[in-house]
Design an enzyme around this catalytic site. Structure first.
Site, short mmCIF file in Angstrom:
data_model
loop_
_atom_site.label_atom_id
_atom_site.label_comp_id
_atom_site.label_asym_id
_atom_site.label_seq_id
_atom_site.Cartn_x
_atom_site.Cartn_y
_atom_site.Cartn_z
N ASP A 40 16.25 -2.85 6.58
CA ASP A 40 16.80 -3.15 5.25
C ASP A 40 17.97 -4.14 5.40
OD1 ASP A 40 15.05 -1.25 4.32
OD2 ASP A 40 16.54 0.34 4.19
N ASP B 102 17.13 -4.11 12.65
CA ASP B 102 17.30 -3.23 11.52
C ASP B 102 16.33 -3.74 10.45
OD1 ASP B 102 18.55 -1.41 9.64
OD2 ASP B 102 19.49 -3.20 8.78
C1 BG6 Z 1 18.82 2.41 5.53
C2 BG6 Z 1 19.46 1.84 4.28
O1 BG6 Z 1 17.97 1.49 6.11
O2 BG6 Z 1 18.07 3.57 5.23
C3 BG6 Z 1 20.28 2.91 3.61
O3 BG6 Z 1 20.27 0.75 4.63
C4 BG6 Z 1 19.41 4.13 3.32
O4 BG6 Z 1 20.82 2.40 2.40
C5 BG6 Z 1 18.82 4.62 4.63
O5 BG6 Z 1 20.18 5.16 2.73
C6 BG6 Z 1 17.91 5.83 4.46
O6 BG6 Z 1 16.75 5.45 3.76
P1 BG6 Z 1 15.65 6.45 3.24
O7 BG6 Z 1 14.50 5.53 2.89
O8 BG6 Z 1 15.31 7.38 4.37
O9 BG6 Z 1 16.21 7.16 2.08
MG MG Z 2 20.48 -2.73 7.08
#
Ligand code: BG6
Ligand code: MG
Length: 220
Positions: free
Chosen positions: A10, A8
């Protein structure tokens, strides 16, 4: 035999959760919605659309407004991403990826974010990964197993040959549902993973693999 490690993004490779929080918080303040750091914990690993639904807490808005709010939040988020540099890799990440490569493992990303490739570019890590599954890859997002299965297909491995590293409950659920080995990272609800680590700092790939092999010989 383990052939690939799937990460993963984030909360595992870098900590963009704070930027997601600040961006949603700005939108929430502008629209008079209550949104706290505690609320933000529930957004870990979930898609942009589901995040908005959680923030709305049942309040109904039109589809046009929803699209406008998500686009606005994303603009705020992308302006934070401009500050990201390779120094924002979480502690131990560089060493962990280097060792994995030396051991001949394939490497991949499985992230719900549509900004995943931008974040990897800013971290100077885009070329390190054989496959990047992001928020554009599949319709059913975590905790559905689809994204990690999509990544396994791209890597050409069976699910039992992959280890998923996740900081979110939804992500560990997705990995386990798909049949991968799962390593939970950090302080969220990831205890149901096969192994739970605070972070990757000082962690050896060889030790993780040995631990999973031990579990396999005990239970498998
Ligand atoms: C995930 C995060 O990686 O991506 C979430 O943990 C986030 O918090 C999700 O909402 C979607 O991200 P993005 O960049 O497409 O808005
Ligand atoms: Mg994560």
């Amino acid at each position: 035999m383990i052939k690939a490690l799937i990460f993963d993004l984030d909360g595992v490779i870098t900590d963009t959760a704070e930027f997601h929080y600040l961006s949603w918080k700005r939108l929430a303040d502008e629209e008079n919605l209550s949104f706290t750091r505690e609320d933000n914990e529930k957004l870990r690993g979930v898609s942009r659309r589901q995040s908005l639904e959680l923030i709305l807490k049942g309040r109904q808005i039109s589809e046009d407004t929803a699209q406008d709010w998500m686009a606005r939040k994303n603009r705020y988020y992308q302006s934070y991403l401009e500050t990201v540099t390779p120094a924002d890799r979480l502690p131990g990440v560089t060493e962990f990826l280097t060792e994995a490569r030396e051991l001949g493992l394939k490497l991949a990303i499985g992230s719900a974010s549509r900004n995943a490739k931008t974040v990897l570019e800013r971290l100077d890590l885009l070329d390190v990964f054989d496959v990047v599954g992001d928020g554009y890859a599949v319709v059913n997002t975590k905790p559905a197993p689809d994204l990690f299965v999509w990544v396994a297909g791209g890597l050409g491995i069976r699910v039992v040959e992959g280890v998923v590293f996740e900081d979110a409950e939804a992500g560990v659920d997705a990995a386990l549902q798909a049949g991968f080995w799962a390593v939970g990272i950090g302080r969220s609800k990831v205890d149901h993973a096969h192994l739970h680590l605070p972070n990757l700092d000082g962690v050896k790939v060889s030790e993780v693999l040995a631990h999973l092999a031990e579990l396999d010989s005990t239970h498998g």
